[in-house]
Scaffold this motif. Sequence first.
Motif, mmCIF file in Angstrom:
data_model
loop_
_atom_site.group_PDB
_atom_site.id
_atom_site.type_symbol
_atom_site.label_atom_id
_atom_site.label_comp_id
_atom_site.label_asym_id
_atom_site.label_seq_id
_atom_site.Cartn_x
_atom_site.Cartn_y
_atom_site.Cartn_z
ATOM 1 N N LEU A 1 48.019 36.658 51.846
ATOM 2 C CA LEU A 1 47.158 37.444 50.960
ATOM 3 C C LEU A 1 48.051 38.313 50.090
ATOM 4 N N SER A 2 47.756 38.347 48.804
ATOM 5 C CA SER A 2 48.555 39.136 47.866
ATOM 6 C C SER A 2 47.622 39.879 46.919
ATOM 7 N N ALA A 3 48.011 41.096 46.559
ATOM 8 C CA ALA A 3 47.297 41.899 45.569
ATOM 9 C C ALA A 3 47.955 41.663 44.213
ATOM 10 N N VAL A 4 47.239 41.022 43.315
ATOM 11 C CA VAL A 4 47.781 40.629 42.008
ATOM 12 C C VAL A 4 47.193 41.554 40.950
ATOM 13 N N PRO A 5 48.017 42.306 40.208
ATOM 14 C CA PRO A 5 47.480 43.161 39.136
ATOM 15 C C PRO A 5 46.988 42.314 37.974
ATOM 16 N N LYS A 6 45.896 42.768 37.393
ATOM 17 C CA LYS A 6 45.286 42.082 36.255
ATOM 18 C C LYS A 6 45.234 43.073 35.105
ATOM 19 N N PRO B 1 43.872 48.553 33.891
ATOM 20 C CA PRO B 1 44.394 47.619 34.886
ATOM 21 C C PRO B 1 43.465 47.501 36.093
ATOM 22 N N SER B 2 43.238 46.272 36.526
ATOM 23 C CA SER B 2 42.401 46.001 37.687
ATOM 24 C C SER B 2 43.190 45.172 38.687
ATOM 25 N N LEU B 3 42.550 44.837 39.791
ATOM 26 C CA LEU B 3 43.237 44.177 40.889
ATOM 27 C C LEU B 3 42.429 42.986 41.358
ATOM 28 N N ASN B 4 43.153 41.908 41.680
ATOM 29 C CA ASN B 4 42.565 40.716 42.269
ATOM 30 C C ASN B 4 43.295 40.375 43.560
ATOM 31 N N ILE B 5 42.622 39.636 44.420
ATOM 32 C CA ILE B 5 43.186 39.187 45.681
ATOM 33 C C ILE B 5 43.494 37.696 45.564
ATOM 34 N N GLN B 6 44.761 37.345 45.731
ATOM 35 C CA GLN B 6 45.178 35.946 45.709
ATOM 36 C C GLN B 6 45.287 35.433 47.145
ATOM 37 N N PRO C 1 49.620 23.566 49.036
ATOM 38 C CA PRO C 1 48.735 24.697 49.389
ATOM 39 C C PRO C 1 47.784 25.024 48.249
ATOM 40 N N ARG C 2 46.646 25.525 48.605
ATOM 41 C CA ARG C 2 45.620 25.884 47.627
ATOM 42 C C ARG C 2 45.607 27.403 47.421
ATOM 43 N N TYR C 3 45.308 27.797 46.195
ATOM 44 C CA TYR C 3 45.293 29.218 45.833
ATOM 45 C C TYR C 3 43.915 29.561 45.270
ATOM 46 N N GLN C 4 43.411 30.697 45.688
ATOM 47 C CA GLN C 4 42.150 31.237 45.189
ATOM 48 C C GLN C 4 42.381 32.685 44.774
ATOM 49 N N THR C 5 41.999 33.011 43.537
ATOM 50 C CA THR C 5 42.129 34.376 43.021
ATOM 51 C C THR C 5 40.729 34.941 42.831
ATOM 52 N N LEU C 6 40.418 35.994 43.587
ATOM 53 C CA LEU C 6 39.080 36.561 43.607
ATOM 54 C C LEU C 6 39.155 38.079 43.521
ATOM 55 N N PRO C 7 38.110 38.725 42.998
ATOM 56 C CA PRO C 7 38.065 40.199 43.025
ATOM 57 C C PRO C 7 37.805 40.700 44.440
#
Length: 329
Positions: free
Chosen positions: A183-188, A195-200, A213-219
């Motif tokens: 799990l990673s916190a990706v700045p948007k 600036p907001s944050l998403n969870i990868q 591997p599969r990646y999902q980027t969600l709020p």
Amino acid sequence: MPVAAEAFSPTDLSQMAAFSRGCIHSLRRHSYLDKSPVSPHLAFSTLQRLRTQLRSPRRFLSFSPSLSLAAKRRRPRPPPTTAPVNAHQAPPPQTQTFAEVLASRSSPTLLYHAPQHTAYILGSYTFGGFCISYAGVNLYTHYLFPPEDLPVWVPIAFGGVCFFMACFGTWLILGPSRIIRSLSAVPKTRASESPSLNIQIELLPVLPFFTRPRYQTLPPASVTLSNRLFNPLQSQHARAAAHSSRKEAVRAQEAEMMYERDHIMSAPFRHFSQACFRMVTALRRVWTKEGFTKMRVQGRTAVWRLDGNAGWMLDEGRAVDRLIKVKNT
């Protein structure tokens, strides 16, 4: 010529005494008293001058340095003036939330990383392959081409059993693909937005060695957890183990190595027993999902899982708990 004492009031006499002391000090400073004695005429002129000074307080205060200084000290001080407030002055800094701090960074922040699940994956594929193989063999021998002497209901019953076994085997094989690897916190950041944050979310591949591997980027608002990752009891044990002395760890390692050397003939059996124990523990987790935390995504039926027992978590899991809300199901 003598001067009558009634011509002066007590206040005038006290002020004349102070003035006379100042005059004598001034005369001594100019060495007048050292050269010649004070005559009565000089004393009378001095007293007349003193009376004139008393009638004009300004001249008297300006002539006497000590009284002038005291008058200056008694003057009322002007009220303090406040500096004008600048309209363009920057407002005081505001406190930022944990999500805003991560969103202001220029690179992603790792929140969780799963351990190696080799035994879990092997157990899932082994049991899943067995179930699917059982369903295929019995479907062919008892449903598609049954023996002639079998009753009519036997092929139908075997057909239902094969269907459930095939579904169960598929569920076991797809089990590792629902495990979250990281799990990673990706700045948007955008030019027109704050600036907001998403969870990868990084998931394990469906088939190892064949897919990526599969990646999902969600709020963060669209993701929920079944329970909190931070465990106070587990963190206390980890701190106690971390603070244990290195000498004890070295002694235990030396004792284990000494035992291995003294019992070298039984080492293969001992290692095989340990591997079997880890394998059985992993197989138990395949069936019971013990130690996994469920993660649900809004609008999706799939359930993803985090290994809360052995995975690495930022700040012992508090970082994930601050970003993702908990919803008991």
